[in-house]
Enzyme design. Structure first.
Site, PDB file in Angstrom:
ATOM      1  N   GLN A  41       0.882  -1.211  -0.077  1.00 29.15           N
ATOM      2  CA  GLN A  41      -0.047   0.209  -0.095  1.00 29.15           C
ATOM      3  C   GLN A  41       0.946   1.390  -0.029  1.00 29.15           C
ATOM      4  O   GLN A  41       1.950   1.311   0.548  1.00 29.15           O
ATOM      5  CB  GLN A  41      -0.727   0.077   1.114  1.00 29.15           C
ATOM      6  CG  GLN A  41      -1.703  -1.095   1.280  1.00 29.15           C
ATOM      7  CD  GLN A  41      -2.572  -1.241   2.581  1.00 29.15           C
ATOM      8  OE1 GLN A  41      -1.864  -1.424   3.652  1.00 29.15           O
ATOM      9  NE2 GLN A  41      -3.618  -1.163   2.849  1.00 29.15           N
ATOM     10  N   ASP A  94      -7.398  -1.854  -5.200  1.00 28.88           N
ATOM     11  CA  ASP A  94      -8.214  -0.883  -4.098  1.00 28.88           C
ATOM     12  C   ASP A  94      -7.907   0.574  -4.175  1.00 28.88           C
ATOM     13  O   ASP A  94      -7.592   1.229  -3.286  1.00 28.88           O
ATOM     14  CB  ASP A  94      -8.073  -1.481  -2.675  1.00 28.88           C
ATOM     15  CG  ASP A  94      -8.449  -2.902  -2.731  1.00 28.88           C
ATOM     16  OD1 ASP A  94      -9.162  -3.420  -3.529  1.00 28.88           O
ATOM     17  OD2 ASP A  94      -7.985  -3.442  -1.830  1.00 28.88           O
ATOM     18  N   ARG A 154     -14.767  -3.986  -4.407  1.00 27.53           N
ATOM     19  CA  ARG A 154     -14.925  -4.736  -3.471  1.00 27.53           C
ATOM     20  C   ARG A 154     -14.966  -4.216  -2.060  1.00 27.53           C
ATOM     21  O   ARG A 154     -14.585  -2.951  -1.715  1.00 27.53           O
ATOM     22  CB  ARG A 154     -13.735  -5.940  -3.375  1.00 27.53           C
ATOM     23  CG  ARG A 154     -12.070  -5.396  -2.864  1.00 27.53           C
ATOM     24  CD  ARG A 154     -11.369  -6.380  -3.007  1.00 27.53           C
ATOM     25  NE  ARG A 154      -9.869  -6.046  -2.769  1.00 27.53           N
ATOM     26  CZ  ARG A 154      -9.030  -6.726  -2.587  1.00 27.53           C
ATOM     27  NH1 ARG A 154      -9.032  -8.044  -2.591  1.00 27.53           N
ATOM     28  NH2 ARG A 154      -7.843  -6.307  -2.193  1.00 27.53           N
ATOM     29  N   TRP A 193     -14.399  -3.021   1.504  1.00 21.80           N
ATOM     30  CA  TRP A 193     -13.286  -3.027   2.731  1.00 21.80           C
ATOM     31  C   TRP A 193     -14.092  -3.149   3.975  1.00 21.80           C
ATOM     32  O   TRP A 193     -13.213  -3.794   4.826  1.00 21.80           O
ATOM     33  CB  TRP A 193     -12.452  -1.674   2.463  1.00 21.80           C
ATOM     34  CG  TRP A 193     -11.414  -1.637   3.543  1.00 21.80           C
ATOM     35  CD1 TRP A 193     -10.781  -2.595   4.067  1.00 21.80           C
ATOM     36  CD2 TRP A 193     -10.666  -0.448   3.852  1.00 21.80           C
ATOM     37  NE1 TRP A 193      -9.679  -2.073   5.021  1.00 21.80           N
ATOM     38  CE2 TRP A 193      -9.929  -0.718   4.948  1.00 21.80           C
ATOM     39  CE3 TRP A 193     -10.801   0.918   3.529  1.00 21.80           C
ATOM     40  CZ2 TRP A 193      -9.025   0.214   5.492  1.00 21.80           C
ATOM     41  CZ3 TRP A 193     -10.053   1.878   4.040  1.00 21.80           C
ATOM     42  CH2 TRP A 193      -9.009   1.661   5.061  1.00 21.80           C
TER      43      TRP A 193
END
Length: 325
Positions: free
Chosen positions: A143, A187, A247, A249
């Site tokens: 990330q 994401d 999707r 989280w």
């Protein structure tokens, strides 16, 4: 401007179905708006950070103009009043000709948190940014946030946000993105803000889910709404069927794509799962393109009309959104 030239603009607007107001607003910004601090070539400050420091503890409305260039900085926007950052550009109506880039490279594991990895971390209410590129250059493997937007009534106009995993942390509050480009793979638009993305390019540079909304309570106002956006692959990359619209989280994620062009990057299932026991509210309305067929969608709810800005941004959205965009 002569009458003849004004008439010509009106003729072009009519002939091409482009509103005249759209032509008029796409102008250059090559000098500082009145009252702004200045950064870069010809400016008072050499770094954006220095200009932010110079604002001090004031709570008056302020602005900073940034001359063309690449600024290798990591910034926290924590000003007590409303603040606007303007980037130099020859076309204010789009991100495509931006001349200002703020870039930093660090992963969240190295930095200690998602917020700490951010190239730009906004915690000031009422902040606006125009025609600035924000990059986290870390790439694959962790990330690494380009922008954390963690305040209320934030506006981003003609900006680019680039990364790979977790590019844009739309963390909290009401947020508005217009004529922007957001690029990533995994994401790459995530968090619990209630955010409107209008006329944006949503660009995948790898397989994965575009959104990971973190709404987790039925009373939570969070929406991610994409309207009139182009959802596609980065130039030179083939991702047919490898990208999901989102999707969850958190269990009650809520996302809609409406009036968008969905390219063939979108997997036929459309949506993926993440959170245990998730009951996401995922919607599509009046989209087009090779990836817009909903006949094989999973986890999707039906909807009979487009969602309004009032629903996503609250009843006072017109007071803080720059509606010329």
């Amino acid at each position: 401007m002569s009458f003849r030239f004004v008439s010509f603009l009106a003729f072009v607007a009519t002939a091409t179905c482009i509103p005249t107001s759209d032509i008029q607003r796409r102008t250059s910004r090559t000098s500082a708006p009145s009252g702004c601090l200045t950064v870069g070539t010809g400016g008072t400050y050499s770094t954006i950070g220095d200009a932010l420091t110079a604002l001090g503890s004031s709570t008056s409305a302020a602005c900073i103009y940034i001359a063309a260039g690449t600024y290798k900085e990591q910034l926290t926007i924590d000003y007590g009043g409303s603040l606007t950052l303007y980037g130099e550009t020859n076309d204010t109506g789009t991100y495509k000709n931006n001349a200002v880039t703020v870039t930093h490279t660090i992963s969240s594991s190295e930095a200690g948190s998602l917020d700490s990895s951010s190239t730009v971390n906004v915690v000031s209410n009422g902040f606006k940014m125009y025609n600035i590129n924000v990059v986290n250059g870390y790439g694959k493997g962790s990330q690494a946030v380009a922008l954390t937007a963690n305040a209320n009534e934030l506006g981003f106009y003609g900006c680019q946000f680039s990364g790979y995993q977790d590019t844009l942390y739309a963390k909290a509050g009401y947020q508005y993105y217009s004529n922007c480009m957001i690029e990533g793979a995994v994401d790459y638009i995530f968090g619990d803000a209630s955010a409107w993305f209008g006329e944006c390019d949503i660009v995948s540079n790898g397989g994965g889910s575009i959104t990971a909304n973190s709404r987790e309570d039925s009373s939570d106002a969070s929406w991610y709404c994409f309207e009139n956006c182009n959802v596609t692959a980065a130039s030179g990359i083939s991702l047919a069927g490898e990208v999901y619209l989102g999707r969850p989280w958190r269990a009650l994620a809520r996302v809609i794509y409406q009036k968008c062009v969905l390219s063939d990057v979108i997997n036929a299932a459309g949506w993926d799962t993440l959170a245990d026991g998730a009951k996401p509210l995922y919607y599509e309305y009046n989209n087009s393109g090779a990836g817009s067929d909903t006949s094989h969608r999973l986890y999707e709810s039906s909807i009979t009309a487009a969602v309004a800005k009032t629903t996503v941004l609250g009843s006072s959205w017109g007071d803080w959104v720059d509606r010329t965009y």
